[in-house]
Design an enzyme around this catalytic site. Structure first.
Site, PDB file in Angstrom:
ATOM      1  N   ALA A  66       1.000  -1.065  -0.108  1.00 15.02           N
ATOM      2  CA  ALA A  66      -0.016  -0.097   0.184  1.00 15.02           C
ATOM      3  C   ALA A  66       0.639   1.248  -0.127  1.00 15.02           C
ATOM      4  O   ALA A  66       1.855   0.951   0.374  1.00 15.02           O
ATOM      5  CB  ALA A  66      -1.096   0.031   1.281  1.00 15.02           C
ATOM      6  N   GLY A 111       0.722  -4.929   0.808  1.00 14.72           N
ATOM      7  CA  GLY A 111      -0.620  -5.047  -0.120  1.00 14.72           C
ATOM      8  C   GLY A 111      -0.368  -5.617  -1.388  1.00 14.72           C
ATOM      9  O   GLY A 111      -1.045  -6.204  -2.029  1.00 14.72           O
ATOM     10  N   GLU A 114      -0.399  -9.356  -0.658  1.00 14.27           N
ATOM     11  CA  GLU A 114      -1.581  -9.390  -0.538  1.00 14.27           C
ATOM     12  C   GLU A 114      -2.513  -9.559  -1.898  1.00 14.27           C
ATOM     13  O   GLU A 114      -3.217 -10.617  -1.924  1.00 14.27           O
ATOM     14  CB  GLU A 114      -2.428  -8.625   0.652  1.00 14.27           C
ATOM     15  CG  GLU A 114      -1.893  -8.596   1.853  1.00 14.27           C
ATOM     16  CD  GLU A 114      -2.445  -7.546   2.995  1.00 14.27           C
ATOM     17  OE1 GLU A 114      -2.086  -6.345   2.295  1.00 14.27           O
ATOM     18  OE2 GLU A 114      -2.980  -7.833   3.685  1.00 14.27           O
ATOM     19  N   GLU A 134       4.413  -5.164   7.279  1.00 17.94           N
ATOM     20  CA  GLU A 134       3.314  -4.154   8.125  1.00 17.94           C
ATOM     21  C   GLU A 134       3.854  -3.847   9.556  1.00 17.94           C
ATOM     22  O   GLU A 134       3.796  -2.698  10.020  1.00 17.94           O
ATOM     23  CB  GLU A 134       2.018  -4.321   7.827  1.00 17.94           C
ATOM     24  CG  GLU A 134       1.440  -4.149   6.673  1.00 17.94           C
ATOM     25  CD  GLU A 134       1.620  -5.352   5.761  1.00 17.94           C
ATOM     26  OE1 GLU A 134       2.289  -6.182   6.061  1.00 17.94           O
ATOM     27  OE2 GLU A 134       0.834  -5.459   4.775  1.00 17.94           O
TER      28      GLU A 134
HETATM   29  N1  COA Z   1       4.488   3.247  -0.524  1.00 19.03           N
HETATM   30  C1  COA Z   1       4.999   4.373  -1.064  1.00 19.03           C
HETATM   31  N2  COA Z   1       6.276   4.545  -1.783  1.00 19.03           N
HETATM   32  C2  COA Z   1       6.936   3.523  -2.050  1.00 19.03           C
HETATM   33  C3  COA Z   1       6.590   2.190  -1.325  1.00 19.03           C
HETATM   34  C4  COA Z   1       5.484   2.150  -0.718  1.00 19.03           C
HETATM   35  N3  COA Z   1       4.735   0.976  -0.306  1.00 19.03           N
HETATM   36  N4  COA Z   1       7.712   1.275  -1.596  1.00 19.03           N
HETATM   37  C5  COA Z   1       8.618   2.339  -2.380  1.00 19.03           C
HETATM   38  N5  COA Z   1       8.146   3.553  -2.300  1.00 19.03           N
HETATM   39  C6  COA Z   1       8.934   4.454  -3.150  1.00 19.03           C
HETATM   40  C7  COA Z   1      10.069   4.872  -2.190  1.00 19.03           C
HETATM   41  O1  COA Z   1       9.596   5.841  -1.246  1.00 19.03           O
HETATM   42  C8  COA Z   1      10.951   5.341  -3.532  1.00 19.03           C
HETATM   43  O2  COA Z   1      10.332   6.841  -3.774  1.00 19.03           O
HETATM   44  P1  COA Z   1      11.385   8.340  -3.901  1.00 19.03           P
HETATM   45  O3  COA Z   1      12.307   7.717  -4.995  1.00 19.03           O
HETATM   46  O4  COA Z   1      10.093   9.350  -4.282  1.00 19.03           O
HETATM   47  O5  COA Z   1      12.090   8.304  -2.485  1.00 19.03           O
HETATM   48  C9  COA Z   1      10.632   4.728  -4.662  1.00 19.03           C
HETATM   49  O6  COA Z   1       9.360   3.965  -4.498  1.00 19.03           O
HETATM   50  C10 COA Z   1      11.698   3.846  -4.607  1.00 19.03           C
HETATM   51  O7  COA Z   1      12.004   2.974  -3.444  1.00 19.03           O
HETATM   52  P2  COA Z   1      13.143   2.831  -2.594  1.00 19.03           P
HETATM   53  O8  COA Z   1      13.025   2.811  -1.170  1.00 19.03           O
HETATM   54  O9  COA Z   1      14.389   4.156  -2.755  1.00 19.03           O
HETATM   55  O10 COA Z   1      14.003   1.508  -3.279  1.00 19.03           O
HETATM   56  P3  COA Z   1      14.925   0.395  -2.398  1.00 19.03           P
HETATM   57  O11 COA Z   1      15.397  -0.347  -3.412  1.00 19.03           O
HETATM   58  O12 COA Z   1      15.969   1.274  -1.550  1.00 19.03           O
HETATM   59  O13 COA Z   1      14.246  -0.247  -1.579  1.00 19.03           O
HETATM   60  C11 COA Z   1      12.055  -1.691  -0.820  1.00 19.03           C
HETATM   61  C12 COA Z   1      13.105  -1.254  -1.989  1.00 19.03           C
HETATM   62  C13 COA Z   1      11.177  -2.246  -1.511  1.00 19.03           C
HETATM   63  C14 COA Z   1      13.035  -2.548   0.274  1.00 19.03           C
HETATM   64  C15 COA Z   1      11.613  -0.505  -0.194  1.00 19.03           C
HETATM   65  O14 COA Z   1      11.029   0.760  -1.115  1.00 19.03           O
HETATM   66  C16 COA Z   1      10.564  -0.474   0.822  1.00 19.03           C
HETATM   67  O15 COA Z   1      10.878  -0.968   1.819  1.00 19.03           O
HETATM   68  N6  COA Z   1       9.368  -0.099   0.624  1.00 19.03           N
HETATM   69  C17 COA Z   1       8.296  -0.308   1.464  1.00 19.03           C
HETATM   70  C18 COA Z   1       7.726  -1.849   1.684  1.00 19.03           C
HETATM   71  C19 COA Z   1       6.462  -1.727   2.795  1.00 19.03           C
HETATM   72  O16 COA Z   1       6.993  -1.663   3.734  1.00 19.03           O
HETATM   73  N7  COA Z   1       5.333  -2.173   2.183  1.00 19.03           N
HETATM   74  C20 COA Z   1       4.046  -2.405   2.773  1.00 19.03           C
HETATM   75  C21 COA Z   1       3.398  -1.187   2.958  1.00 19.03           C
HETATM   76  S1  COA Z   1       1.966  -1.282   4.121  1.00 19.03           S
END
Ligand code: COA
Length: 260
Positions: A66, A111, A114, A134
Site C-alpha cells: 500500500a 498489499g 496480498e 507491516e
Molecule cells: N509506498 C510508497 N512509496 C513507496 C513504497 C510504498 N509501499 N515502496 C517504495 N516506495 C517508493 C520510495 O519511497 C521511493 O520513492 P522516492 O524515490 O520518491 O523516494 C521509491 O519508491 C523507490 O523505493 P526505494 O525505497 O528508494 O527503493 P529501494 O530499492 O531502496 O528499496 C524496498 C526497495 C521495497 C525495500 C523499499 O522501497 C521498501 O521497503 N518499501 C516499502 C515496503 C513496505 O513496507 N510495504 C508495505 C506497506 S504497508
C-alpha cells in the site's frame, strides 16, 4: 477505459493488467486500488477475456505495498475504510470466475503480497522477494493477508512472516507454497503466457466451475465442500463441453469447446 496508474491489454483471450507506478515501486494508492477494481469488474464481464495476468511495471517491483504516503495520519475509521476497499479488490480478483495468474516480477510486499495471494496462483522471478512488512510500520496487514497467508503456508509460517515482517526470496516462498513456480526473470512472462494460453484453450464454463469448487469449498466444511463439488460436477457433467471433451478423447482428436 483509460487509466492513470494501470495498463490493461487484451490479446488472444488473455488480459494483461500491469500496475504502472514504477517510480513508486507500483505502490497501491487509493486511486490505483480504484482503477484495479474498475478494471477487474470489466474483465469479469468481458466474454473475450478467458485468463488474466497481473504484474508490475519495471524490473524491480510487482507491487511494494500500500502507498505508505497515505498511511501516516489515518483515523480508525479511515484506516478501516482503506482496509475494506483493499479487501473488496482482493475478493473481486479471488472470485473473478476466471483464472488470474500473479506474475511476480520483483518485490511483492504488504498489499503487493496480498494482491499476489488473491490471484488464482503465482509465478515468480528468481529475483523477487515477498513478505508482509507491516509490523515494521506499526501496522498489521489489512488487505486479507492475515487470512490468505495461513491458508497458503500454514499457521506457523504465516505467524512468523506476519509478526517478523521479513522478506523471503522467491525460492523460499515456493518451498513454503506461497508461489507455485520460479523462473529466471527473463523467462517469467513467457512462462506465464504459455500457461495462460493453455488455460484459454479450455472451456470457460469448466474452469469457472473448478474455480468455484475450490474457492467456495475452502470456506466450508469438507463434507459441505464435497456436496458443493457434486452439485457442480452435475452442471459440468451435463454440459455440451463434457460431451465434446469425452467424445474427442474417444475419437482421438482435439476437443472444440463451446463454453456451454
Ligand atoms: N509506498 C510508497 N512509496 C513507496 C513504497 C510504498 N509501499 N515502496 C517504495 N516506495 C517508493 C520510495 O519511497 C521511493 O520513492 P522516492 O524515490 O520518491 O523516494 C521509491 O519508491 C523507490 O523505493 P526505494 O525505497 O528508494 O527503493 P529501494 O530499492 O531502496 O528499496 C524496498 C526497495 C521495497 C525495500 C523499499 O522501497 C521498501 O521497503 N518499501 C516499502 C515496503 C513496505 O513496507 N510495504 C508495505 C506497506 S504497508
Amino acid at each position: 477505459m483509460s487509466y492513470q496508474n494501470i495498463l490493461c491489454a487484451v490479446a488472444e483471450g488473455i488480459a494483461t493488467v500491469t500496475v504502472n507506478r514504477p517510480d513508486k515501486l507500483n505502490a497501491l494508492n487509493r486511486q490505483t486500488i480504484a482503477e484495479l477494481t474498475a478494471c477487474f469488474r470489466d474483465l469479469a464481464a468481458a466474454d473475450e477475456v478467458r485468463v488474466v495476468l497481473l504484474t508490475g511495471a519495471g524490473e524491480k517491483a510487482f507491487v511494494a505495498g500500500a502507498d505508505i504516503g497515505e498511511l501516516a495520519d489515518l483515523t480508525a475509521s479511515a484506516a478501516e475504510a482503506l482496509a475494506c476497499g483493499g479487501q473488496a479488490l482482493m475478493d473481486l480478483i479471488e472470485n473473478l470466475g476466471k483464472p488470474v495468474i500473479g506474475v511476480i516480477n520483483g518485490f511483492a510486499l504488504g498489499g503487493g503480497c496480498e494482491l499476489a495471494m488473491a490471484c488464482t496462483f503465482r509465478y515468480a522471478a528468481d529475483t523477487a522477494r515477498l513478505g508482509l512488512p507491516e509490523t515494521g510500520l506499526g501496522l498489521i496487514p489489512g488487505f486479507g493477508g492475515t487470512q490468505r497467508l495461513p491458508r497458503l503456508v500454514g499457521r506457523g509460517r504465516a505467524q512468523e512472516l506476519v509478526l517478523g515482517g521479513d522478506m523471503v526470496p522467491s525460492e523460499e516462498a515456493m518451498a513454503m507454497g506461497l508461489v507455485n513456480k520460479v523462473f529466471p526473470a527473463s523467462e517469467l512472462m513467457p512462462a506465464a503466457l504459455k500457461t495462460a494460453g493453455r488455460l484459454a484453450g479450455k472451456s470457460r464454463l469448466t474452469l469457472g466451475l473448478a474455480l468455484k469448487a475450490v474457492g467456495d469449498g475452502l470456506q466450508m466444511t469438507q463434507a459441505g465442500g464435497c456436496r458443493l463439488e457434486a452439485a457442480l460436477f452435475g452442471v459440468a457433467g451435463a454440459s455440451q463441453d463434457a460431451r465434446e471433451g469425452c467424445r474427442a478423447f474417444l475419437e482421438k482428436r482435439k476437443p472444440e469447446f463451446q463454453d456451454s
